[in-house]
Design a protein around this motif. Sequence first.
Motif, PDB file in Angstrom:
ATOM      1  N   HIS B  62       0.837  -1.207   0.000  1.00  0.00           N
ATOM      2  CA  HIS B  62       0.000   0.000   0.000  1.00  0.00           C
ATOM      3  C   HIS B  62       0.870   1.254   0.000  1.00  0.00           C
ATOM      4  O   HIS B  62       0.610   2.205  -0.743  1.00  0.00           O
ATOM      5  CB  HIS B  62      -0.906  -0.028   1.227  1.00  0.00           C
ATOM      6  CG  HIS B  62      -1.940   1.053   1.234  1.00  0.00           C
ATOM      7  ND1 HIS B  62      -2.976   1.101   0.335  1.00  0.00           N
ATOM      8  CD2 HIS B  62      -2.095   2.139   2.027  1.00  0.00           C
ATOM      9  CE1 HIS B  62      -3.734   2.164   0.572  1.00  0.00           C
ATOM     10  NE2 HIS B  62      -3.212   2.810   1.591  1.00  0.00           N
ATOM     11  N   THR B  66       0.807   4.194  -2.738  1.00  0.00           N
ATOM     12  CA  THR B  66       0.210   5.510  -2.434  1.00  0.00           C
ATOM     13  C   THR B  66       1.227   6.614  -2.126  1.00  0.00           C
ATOM     14  O   THR B  66       0.969   7.770  -2.438  1.00  0.00           O
ATOM     15  CB  THR B  66      -0.752   5.390  -1.243  1.00  0.00           C
ATOM     16  OG1 THR B  66      -0.061   4.848  -0.121  1.00  0.00           O
ATOM     17  CG2 THR B  66      -1.926   4.490  -1.589  1.00  0.00           C
ATOM     18  N   GLU B  67       2.351   6.260  -1.538  1.00  0.00           N
ATOM     19  CA  GLU B  67       3.277   7.328  -1.167  1.00  0.00           C
ATOM     20  C   GLU B  67       3.829   8.096  -2.360  1.00  0.00           C
ATOM     21  O   GLU B  67       3.896   9.329  -2.331  1.00  0.00           O
ATOM     22  CB  GLU B  67       4.380   6.797  -0.252  1.00  0.00           C
ATOM     23  CG  GLU B  67       3.796   6.365   1.088  1.00  0.00           C
ATOM     24  CD  GLU B  67       4.842   6.171   2.186  1.00  0.00           C
ATOM     25  OE1 GLU B  67       6.002   6.601   2.026  1.00  0.00           O
ATOM     26  OE2 GLU B  67       4.473   5.588   3.227  1.00  0.00           O
ATOM     27  N   LEU B  69       2.387   8.600  -5.001  1.00  0.00           N
ATOM     28  CA  LEU B  69       1.269   9.284  -5.656  1.00  0.00           C
ATOM     29  C   LEU B  69       1.250  10.770  -5.311  1.00  0.00           C
ATOM     30  O   LEU B  69       0.957  11.618  -6.166  1.00  0.00           O
ATOM     31  CB  LEU B  69      -0.039   8.620  -5.213  1.00  0.00           C
ATOM     32  CG  LEU B  69      -1.307   9.074  -5.926  1.00  0.00           C
ATOM     33  CD1 LEU B  69      -1.189   8.828  -7.419  1.00  0.00           C
ATOM     34  CD2 LEU B  69      -2.520   8.339  -5.364  1.00  0.00           C
ATOM     35  N   GLN B  70       1.570  11.083  -4.084  1.00  0.00           N
ATOM     36  CA  GLN B  70       1.554  12.484  -3.650  1.00  0.00           C
ATOM     37  C   GLN B  70       2.437  13.322  -4.565  1.00  0.00           C
ATOM     38  O   GLN B  70       2.036  14.353  -5.098  1.00  0.00           O
ATOM     39  CB  GLN B  70       2.066  12.609  -2.212  1.00  0.00           C
ATOM     40  CG  GLN B  70       1.441  11.643  -1.223  1.00  0.00           C
ATOM     41  CD  GLN B  70      -0.072  11.621  -1.291  1.00  0.00           C
ATOM     42  OE1 GLN B  70      -0.701  12.659  -1.479  1.00  0.00           O
ATOM     43  NE2 GLN B  70      -0.676  10.431  -1.199  1.00  0.00           N
ATOM     44  N   SER B  73       1.336  13.231  -8.371  1.00  0.00           N
ATOM     45  CA  SER B  73       0.073  13.897  -8.708  1.00  0.00           C
ATOM     46  C   SER B  73       0.280  15.392  -8.900  1.00  0.00           C
ATOM     47  O   SER B  73      -0.332  16.009  -9.769  1.00  0.00           O
ATOM     48  CB  SER B  73      -0.971  13.623  -7.624  1.00  0.00           C
ATOM     49  OG  SER B  73      -0.618  14.261  -6.421  1.00  0.00           O
ATOM     50  N   TYR B 123      -8.145  -0.876  -1.024  1.00  0.00           N
ATOM     51  CA  TYR B 123      -7.762   0.392  -0.393  1.00  0.00           C
ATOM     52  C   TYR B 123      -6.795   1.181  -1.251  1.00  0.00           C
ATOM     53  O   TYR B 123      -6.937   2.395  -1.413  1.00  0.00           O
ATOM     54  CB  TYR B 123      -7.183   0.134   0.992  1.00  0.00           C
ATOM     55  CG  TYR B 123      -8.197  -0.485   1.913  1.00  0.00           C
ATOM     56  CD1 TYR B 123      -9.313   0.245   2.326  1.00  0.00           C
ATOM     57  CD2 TYR B 123      -8.081  -1.803   2.337  1.00  0.00           C
ATOM     58  CE1 TYR B 123     -10.269  -0.327   3.142  1.00  0.00           C
ATOM     59  CE2 TYR B 123      -9.029  -2.378   3.157  1.00  0.00           C
ATOM     60  CZ  TYR B 123     -10.127  -1.637   3.554  1.00  0.00           C
ATOM     61  OH  TYR B 123     -11.072  -2.217   4.356  1.00  0.00           O
ATOM     62  N   SER B 124      -5.826   0.460  -1.800  1.00  0.00           N
ATOM     63  CA  SER B 124      -4.885   1.141  -2.676  1.00  0.00           C
ATOM     64  C   SER B 124      -5.633   1.674  -3.900  1.00  0.00           C
ATOM     65  O   SER B 124      -5.402   2.803  -4.354  1.00  0.00           O
ATOM     66  CB  SER B 124      -3.781   0.176  -3.116  1.00  0.00           C
ATOM     67  OG  SER B 124      -3.095  -0.338  -1.996  1.00  0.00           O
ATOM     68  N   GLU B 127      -7.480   4.983  -3.428  1.00  0.00           N
ATOM     69  CA  GLU B 127      -6.665   6.201  -3.463  1.00  0.00           C
ATOM     70  C   GLU B 127      -6.275   6.574  -4.883  1.00  0.00           C
ATOM     71  O   GLU B 127      -6.263   7.747  -5.264  1.00  0.00           O
ATOM     72  CB  GLU B 127      -5.409   6.021  -2.600  1.00  0.00           C
ATOM     73  CG  GLU B 127      -5.751   5.803  -1.129  1.00  0.00           C
ATOM     74  CD  GLU B 127      -4.707   6.407  -0.201  1.00  0.00           C
ATOM     75  OE1 GLU B 127      -3.933   7.286  -0.628  1.00  0.00           O
ATOM     76  OE2 GLU B 127      -4.676   5.992   0.980  1.00  0.00           O
ATOM     77  N   LEU B 128      -5.975   5.559  -5.664  1.00  0.00           N
ATOM     78  CA  LEU B 128      -5.641   5.835  -7.065  1.00  0.00           C
ATOM     79  C   LEU B 128      -6.849   6.397  -7.798  1.00  0.00           C
ATOM     80  O   LEU B 128      -6.747   7.349  -8.572  1.00  0.00           O
ATOM     81  CB  LEU B 128      -5.187   4.546  -7.767  1.00  0.00           C
ATOM     82  CG  LEU B 128      -3.831   3.989  -7.354  1.00  0.00           C
ATOM     83  CD1 LEU B 128      -3.484   2.780  -8.216  1.00  0.00           C
ATOM     84  CD2 LEU B 128      -2.753   5.060  -7.501  1.00  0.00           C
TER      85      LEU B 128
END
Lengths: 200, 200, 200, 200
Positions: B62, B66-67, B69-70, B73, B123-124, B127-128
């Motif tokens: 995860h 997700t990390e 992604l910040q 993005s 969950y992942s 977020e995507l």
Amino acid sequence: MPLSEEQVLKMKQKRETILQQAILLFAERGYDDTTIAKVAKASGVSFGSVFTYFENKDQLFHAAVTEPLQEHSVKLLDFDPQASELLLELERMVTNHIKMFAAFDLYLRLVVQVVGYYNRFPYSFAELDAFHNIFREKIAELLVNGQQKGLLHVQDPKYVATAYMSLLIGLRVNLTDEPQSNMWEKFVPVAMQLFGPKNS
Amino acid sequence: MPLSEEQVLKMKQKRETILQQAILLFAERGYDDTTIAKVAKASGVSFGSVFTYFENKDQLFHAAVTEPLQEHSVKLLDFDPQASELLLELERMVTNHIKMFAAFDLYLRLVVQVVGYYNRFPYSFAELDAFHNIFREKIAELLVNGQQKGLLHVQDPKYVATAYMSLLIGLRVNLTDEPQSNMWEKFVPVAMQLFGPKNS
Amino acid sequence: MPLSEEQVLKMKQKRETILQQAILLFAERGYDDTTIAKVAKASGVSFGSVFTYFENKDQLFHAAVTEPLQEHSVKLLDFDPQASELLLELERMVTNHIKMFAAFDLYLRLVVQVVGYYNRFPYSFAELDAFHNIFREKIAELLVNGQQKGLLHVQDPKYVATAYMSLLIGLRVNLTDEPQSNMWEKFVPVAMQLFGPKNS
Amino acid sequence: MPLSEEQVLKMKQKRETILQQAILLFAERGYDDTTIAKVAKASGVSFGSVFTYFENKDQLFHAAVTEPLQEHSVKLLDFDPQASELLLELERMVTNHIKMFAAFDLYLRLVVQVVGYYNRFPYSFAELDAFHNIFREKIAELLVNGQQKGLLHVQDPKYVATAYMSLLIGLRVNLTDEPQSNMWEKFVPVAMQLFGPKNS
DNA sequence: CATGAATGAGCCTTCATTCAT
DNA sequence: TATGAATGAAGGCTCATTCAT
């Protein structure tokens, strides 16, 4: 003692059932999360039987990836790059491709898996790649034709063909909608734009 | 006795190393074929240490998804949908996106994995997906703007935005070339076509 | 193709062997210090085979606790609370119980474990507890009978029954002597005292 | 640099806290299910500190079993085997023992564990066993005395003493009631019966 | 002395594969 | 050919213990 014809038929059917269930499970859950036992159960046979028809798990996966390719490739290549009514042919082709990709769902999940981890499944990847090349070349041929006739803006056909293929795959990855959804058709004109039709 | 600043820094670096190696392996070999032991070995730590920094394998995955992604993005959303020189802005954006996707290679393999098996990584995926929506909306805003100004052919912006995203992802899945390859730039004009620029 | 009868028999025996070894080890070393590997080794099978016969370690433990209970409980309840020669029956019963508890050694260690950590083994405990209640009630019935006939001092039968059970268990916990030891018999008259026989 | 007196006191208290929490956890969950980390957390110290006060987990367990024994043994041996009013002394003793065993709850769970798995905890068992012997001998002395005075039926004092100890332990294993419960007292007359008082 | 990051032995469990029936 | 018991490699994870800070 040679097997009776009936026997042979039964075995063919059993093999086919196993393969279909394997495609289903590999596609839905991925290679590692799909166990031989699950495939066997879904196929209504003992797991020992899976090994009767496929040497091992790797072979089963390979078969699941490559065998449907024969059938699908025929449909995907079913367009005429030398058609006289080129724009019409183009639209027909795109419409068909979009519909197919909507319907292929399961199988394409498999393809994405192989392409995404090509270093893990090199042999399966090689076969897919071979088809990709054929597909892209035929698309390119149609493009060149259209550009020569002045119907399409001039672009490097190789890149357009690759982009087209990519768009189809990308859509399949991105969209989780049912294939029945008429939403898919909405992408036909958008995909058409890739080819740069002049009159639009 | 709290840890010294130096200690804390070292730990941060170690966590980052583990995360980077995890991204690398998860992306290249998939979730299941990536073991904690492999990640640990690649990171030069004992497998026990991985559990010091990440609760378990799921959390590590995860975090790997997700990390980054910040950071990414921000770059992906770095365009102005209200720009006055809209076509220029569009081209700049597409060029940047293509370059980024060429460079993201590893990370995007991870994304494809999550999107492809969204039911396995809910969950992942969530977020995507949240980011996808933001991205598509901002693209759509730019499109609407261009269409109102008469610079772009009128198409449903929602579908164009989705197709654009799909094309970017599809390219990344399809192409195994190095990001340094200048081949990627060749796709910029093709991708531009999706938006239906009038003067071309 | 169903298994041959011989096969089925072999499997039953193998399951029994594993169960017996599990009882032995669980009893001697406790739940946590008993590993599946040790049970397998003691049973002469691979650890994988243990999982063929028992779903997991918990189930194996539960089986080790509850399966012998069926057999033992019959023997423990083999006395007649309405016997006409009540004191004789009482003595017979106590003698039998003491002998049994001497012989149960292993199994009772298991029982003590479950009862001692009932919050950790709730399901196994529930089954044991159900038997305890039946046992105590039958003992109490015999007591009431003896008291009404004036053969036993009047005491609350519930507490005497519980004390009797406790004494049996306590002896088993406290004594590490071999069951063959004739020492056990020496406890018969002492245990008899609990019931308050008048002529003594 | 010698430690200040205050330092020494603090350390003693810390050691005591750890020991108490260890007793609590070992008793409630057993040796294996009790981790050093849990003991440390319950004691409000880092797990590293546990190793400052106890060499390793085994030593901690041994201390948890044997250290309280000193204090408890004094109370358990607090009766006079040569008392002139022997039956009164006997009743007082039994009442006290029953109360103590009701209150010891936690500690006795520990004892049962050690006694039940004496081959796993041989050193701790040896110390408990030594006390058992002293206890039984003193009980036997009281018994002999009573029998010589004609107050108790003649029985082998060794077996009665062992049975008495067993009853106490057995009750503690069997009963899960709170020590406050007045139910415990109900067992006093029953336990008395073991000794064979004549006037009852 | 106190802390907690680092380590790796050892556990339970899953599962591909073999092979006797 | 079909079955499924047997096997053991391999994985995720826990936790006692060491040791640098």
